[in-house]
Design a protein around this motif. Sequence first.
Motif, short mmCIF file in Angstrom:
data_model
loop_
_atom_site.label_atom_id
_atom_site.label_comp_id
_atom_site.label_asym_id
_atom_site.label_seq_id
_atom_site.Cartn_x
_atom_site.Cartn_y
_atom_site.Cartn_z
N UNK A 1 -6.89 18.50 4.58
CA UNK A 1 -5.58 18.17 4.02
C UNK A 1 -5.30 16.68 4.07
N UNK A 2 -5.73 16.01 5.14
CA UNK A 2 -5.30 14.63 5.36
C UNK A 2 -6.37 13.82 6.07
N UNK A 3 -6.25 12.51 5.94
CA UNK A 3 -7.08 11.56 6.67
C UNK A 3 -6.19 10.40 7.08
N UNK A 4 -6.65 9.61 8.03
CA UNK A 4 -5.91 8.43 8.47
C UNK A 4 -6.87 7.27 8.60
N UNK A 5 -6.41 6.09 8.20
CA UNK A 5 -7.22 4.89 8.33
C UNK A 5 -6.38 3.77 8.95
N UNK B 1 -2.59 -2.25 10.29
CA UNK B 1 -1.70 -1.26 9.69
C UNK B 1 -2.38 0.10 9.64
N UNK B 2 -1.56 1.14 9.74
CA UNK B 2 -2.05 2.52 9.65
C UNK B 2 -1.61 3.13 8.32
N UNK B 3 -2.49 3.96 7.75
CA UNK B 3 -2.16 4.68 6.53
C UNK B 3 -2.55 6.14 6.66
N UNK B 4 -1.63 7.00 6.25
CA UNK B 4 -1.92 8.42 6.11
C UNK B 4 -2.32 8.69 4.67
N UNK B 5 -3.42 9.40 4.48
CA UNK B 5 -3.88 9.76 3.14
C UNK B 5 -3.74 11.26 2.94
N UNK B 6 -3.01 11.64 1.92
CA UNK B 6 -2.89 13.04 1.51
C UNK B 6 -2.94 13.07 -0.01
N UNK B 7 -2.92 14.27 -0.56
CA UNK B 7 -2.96 14.36 -2.02
C UNK B 7 -1.70 13.80 -2.66
N UNK B 8 -0.53 14.25 -2.19
CA UNK B 8 0.72 13.92 -2.87
C UNK B 8 1.66 13.05 -2.06
N UNK B 9 1.37 12.84 -0.78
CA UNK B 9 2.25 12.08 0.08
C UNK B 9 3.06 12.97 1.01
N UNK C 1 7.33 17.39 13.34
CA UNK C 1 7.69 16.92 14.67
C UNK C 1 7.76 15.41 14.77
N UNK C 2 7.84 14.72 13.63
CA UNK C 2 7.95 13.27 13.57
C UNK C 2 6.80 12.55 14.28
N UNK C 3 5.56 12.82 13.88
CA UNK C 3 4.42 12.13 14.51
C UNK C 3 4.56 10.61 14.36
N UNK C 4 4.21 9.90 15.43
CA UNK C 4 4.42 8.45 15.47
C UNK C 4 3.31 7.66 14.82
N UNK C 5 2.17 8.30 14.56
CA UNK C 5 1.04 7.57 13.98
C UNK C 5 0.45 8.37 12.83
N UNK C 6 -0.27 7.67 11.97
CA UNK C 6 -0.95 8.33 10.86
C UNK C 6 -2.01 9.29 11.37
N UNK C 7 -2.71 8.91 12.43
CA UNK C 7 -3.75 9.78 12.99
C UNK C 7 -3.15 11.08 13.51
N UNK C 8 -2.00 11.00 14.18
CA UNK C 8 -1.34 12.21 14.67
C UNK C 8 -0.88 13.09 13.51
N UNK C 9 -0.32 12.47 12.48
CA UNK C 9 0.13 13.23 11.32
C UNK C 9 -1.04 13.93 10.64
N UNK C 10 -2.17 13.22 10.48
CA UNK C 10 -3.34 13.82 9.85
C UNK C 10 -3.87 14.99 10.66
#
Length: 256
Positions: free
Chosen positions: A100-104, A109-117, A127-136
Amino acid sequence: MAEIAVIGDVGGHADQLRQALRGLPPEVIVIQVGDLVDRGPDSLGVLDEVAPLLGGRWVQLAGNHEAQYLPGATAFWNEPLPARGVEMLRTWWADGRMRVAAAITTGGDEYLLTHAGLTLAAWRRLGEPASAAQAAELLNERPELIWDMGAHARDESAGPLWAESGAALHEPWMRYGGIVPFGQIHGHSTVVDFKHERWRCDGRVRQRTTVDWEARHVRVRVGGRLFVGVDPGHGREGAERWRPLLIEGAEVQEPA
């Protein structure tokens, strides 16, 4: 650190994908943001091109057009993918080669990558993840919210396979009073019409947006972060001009 190429929606255009791959530097890591299939003339050709590249230096994300073919989903496209293509997608999903997701990270800077955002509402549901890696990591556990289509195009409750640029993705984050935790890179939709070089938005989103019409990339400034759209809008015919997004000095963040 490495060079990462983010490839936007391919939409069944195998020739456009091959052209993009020929222009990439050696040893590049590719992240493709989903919607490999449908619309164009050769969805199976796209899947055959990607299949031997999966894993290693190719990170494949799922889009809504892949999701419709997964177990339990209802197909919505009126020209369904042949059975061989459906089986390929289901295998990639089952064994984790499609996520579903990746993080770089790049330049601090951190970026979350998903299909649509990831919309503000979906981020809160995570749960309001604080980092792109946690969200991914949370998204790759495949919570129910990833399937949410929303009631309409402006509905920010839509999940990261379906959220629309502008009203659903950007505007709520712009109204958010807290710190936007990370940048985002996504496909699926865009705030401009590349083919006719016209805007699809106004107000704050348009004021904070810069467009690379040649590469077909859109950058929106959101609370000190960048949200980058990479959907080239191939449609039925395929775009003559477009490029992957190249990011130097970047690193893919893997779960701990």
